[in-house]
Design a protein around this motif. Structure first.
Motif, short mmCIF file in Angstrom:
data_model
loop_
_atom_site.label_atom_id
_atom_site.label_comp_id
_atom_site.label_asym_id
_atom_site.label_seq_id
_atom_site.Cartn_x
_atom_site.Cartn_y
_atom_site.Cartn_z
N ALA A 12 -1.78 -0.74 0.64
CA ALA A 12 -0.94 -1.19 1.76
C ALA A 12 0.23 -2.04 1.28
N ASN A 13 0.25 -2.42 0.00
CA ASN A 13 1.39 -3.17 -0.52
C ASN A 13 2.68 -2.36 -0.42
N THR A 14 2.54 -1.04 -0.43
CA THR A 14 3.72 -0.18 -0.38
C THR A 14 3.62 0.72 0.83
N MET A 15 4.34 0.41 1.87
CA MET A 15 4.36 1.21 3.10
C MET A 15 5.71 1.91 3.21
N SER A 16 6.16 2.48 2.11
CA SER A 16 7.51 3.04 2.08
C SER A 16 7.69 4.18 3.07
N ASP A 17 6.59 4.86 3.44
CA ASP A 17 6.72 5.97 4.38
C ASP A 17 6.69 5.51 5.84
N VAL A 18 6.57 4.21 6.05
CA VAL A 18 6.58 3.66 7.41
C VAL A 18 7.97 3.09 7.68
N ALA A 19 8.63 3.62 8.69
CA ALA A 19 9.98 3.16 8.99
C ALA A 19 9.98 1.72 9.47
N SER A 20 11.04 1.02 9.18
CA SER A 20 11.18 -0.36 9.66
C SER A 20 11.19 -0.38 11.18
N GLN A 21 10.61 -1.45 11.74
CA GLN A 21 10.56 -1.66 13.19
C GLN A 21 9.99 -0.45 13.92
N ASN A 22 8.83 0.02 13.43
CA ASN A 22 8.20 1.22 14.00
C ASN A 22 6.77 0.96 14.47
N VAL A 23 6.30 -0.28 14.32
CA VAL A 23 4.92 -0.65 14.68
C VAL A 23 4.98 -1.74 15.73
N HIS A 24 4.11 -1.66 16.73
CA HIS A 24 4.14 -2.63 17.83
C HIS A 24 3.10 -3.73 17.68
N LEU A 25 1.99 -3.43 17.00
CA LEU A 25 0.89 -4.38 16.88
C LEU A 25 0.16 -4.15 15.57
N VAL A 26 -0.21 -5.24 14.92
CA VAL A 26 -1.07 -5.19 13.73
C VAL A 26 -2.40 -5.86 14.08
N VAL A 27 -3.49 -5.17 13.83
CA VAL A 27 -4.83 -5.75 13.97
C VAL A 27 -5.57 -5.45 12.67
N THR A 28 -5.94 -6.48 11.94
CA THR A 28 -6.53 -6.25 10.63
C THR A 28 -7.38 -7.43 10.18
N SER A 29 -8.19 -7.16 9.17
CA SER A 29 -8.95 -8.20 8.48
C SER A 29 -8.91 -7.87 6.99
N PRO A 30 -8.21 -8.68 6.20
CA PRO A 30 -8.06 -8.37 4.77
C PRO A 30 -9.29 -8.80 3.98
#
Length: 373
Positions: A12-30
């Motif tokens: 997940a350090n490299t999300m190059s295939d995810v466009a900027s400002q394309n996600v509305h919510l993050v829900v996670t536990s690292p």
């Protein structure tokens, strides 16, 4: 209605295939720094391994968090303006060189998120239930050598920039339809959650289980309903066994998950159909709970002024009159590591027509496959 759910088995350090400002919510536990079950993961980095081997706790703690910082940086990039990030994290206690200490994971993440420019909203303390007969740590009953036991974790909540805007009429209507019940708001938006038990996935693999820090379905489902609208995209950069994906599917949201460990893939595949059943059951419980709330309020001779236009039952506020909940029907893998969920959508009722709502689905019998226990 259809939702899409994608998985990337990548760092997940490299999300190059995810466009900027394309996600509305993050829900996670690292992975939790300084918790031994995640040492092997963090020790893939030589400097961290050397710091732990030489018993330099705070050095190892900082180096572990620098690895997580790279993910938080990407989260800031991919979130839309006004997007929300919810991070479930617990602090760690550990003894190194005969010195017992707390490693404050939540405050280290909070500091970095503020540095990135996030606003910290009121956080949630998740008070995890425990059956441990001996809760104390340290030297028992003799002061000052006993230590407070950690029985809670944090759900840190951040917003990128100002409040999210809903400009078009369609966006505003979708927001109204994505509302939750008044009584749910009173429960969900408390800063202490004491009603959720932790979960342990039955992976069948001891080593894989050590890599999974899964939170319960309800935690992810609740946060998704609280901080996103139908059709939004929910990101989990540490997907694990897929709980966030399944909760997003139940809530009528799209999702994207990153997971470094490919061994989790069969568990996600096996969990898809049970997740649909779990979602339908949870939605039925929401309706049952609301109808019981209405009955109790009416029995107490308390007035309920509004009526939901979709289901025909009473609701407390005007903001609930357009509330509607899509009911997941089926999930299928369309291409490798990409899933599609279809839904039943309710239709508006004529005023005065009796309420028609989904019923709670019975809990599966013993022996049936269930992902959440």
């Amino acid at each position: 209605m259809i939702s899409e759910h994608r998985i990337r088995f990548a760092d997940a350090n490299t999300m190059s295939d995810v466009a900027s400002q394309n996600v509305h919510l993050v829900v996670t536990s690292p992975p939790y720094p300084m918790i031994e079950m995640w040492d092997e993961l963090f020790c893939q980095h030589t400097a961290i391994k050397k710091a732990l081997h030489s018993q330099r706790g705070m050095t190892a703690f900082e180096l572990m968090h620098r690895q997580l910082d790279r993910v938080w940086n990407e989260i800031h990039r991919v979130l839309v303006p006004g997007g929300i990030a919810c991070i479930n994290i617990g602090d760690a206690t550990r003894t190194l060189e005969d010195e017992f200490a707390l490693y404050p994971n939540h405050s280290r993440i909070l500091a970095h998120m503020l540095k990135l420019g996030f606003s910290n909203l009121p956080n949630i303390l998740w008070r995890k239930q425990t059956n441990a007969p001996n809760k104390f740590m340290g030297s028992g009953m003799m002061p000052p050598g006993a230590y407070v036991t950690l029985e809670h974790e944090y759900i840190l909540i951040f917003r990128k920039g100002d409040k999210r805007l809903f400009k078009s009429q369609a966006e505003k209507a979708n927001r109204r339809q994505s509302a939750f019940f008044w009584e749910e708001r009173n429960q969900w938006f408390s800063d202490v959650w004491m009603d959720l038990k932790g979960t342990r996935q039955k992976t069948g693999d001891k080593q894989l289980r050590k890599r999974s820090g899964a939170y319960p379905f309800e935690l992810a489902y609740r946060l998704i309903c609280m901080f996103s609208v139908m059709g939004d995209t929910v990101l989990d950069p540490f997907l694990g066994t897929g709980t966030t994906l399944f909760a997003a599917a139940a809530a009528g949201r799209n999702s994207l998950g990153f997971e470094l460990e490919k061994a989790f893939q069969p568990l996600i595949d096996q969990g898809c159909q049970p997740a649909i059943e779990q979602g339908r059951r949870r939605i039925g419980e929401r309706f049952d709970g609301h109808l019981q709330f209405v009955r109790n309020r009416q029995a107490a001779s308390k007035t309920i002024k509004h009526t939901n236009q979709v289901y025909g039952f009473p609701v407390i506020t005007r903001q609930e009159v357009e509330l509607m909940i899509p009911l997941p029907v089926a999930i299928q893998e369309t291409v490798k590591n990409q899933y599609q969920v279809t839904y039943e959508m309710p239709e508006a009722l004529a005023i005065g027509q009796p309420a028609i709502v989904p019923k709670a689905i019975p809990t599966p019998k013993t022996g049936q496959l269930t992902l959440f226990d």
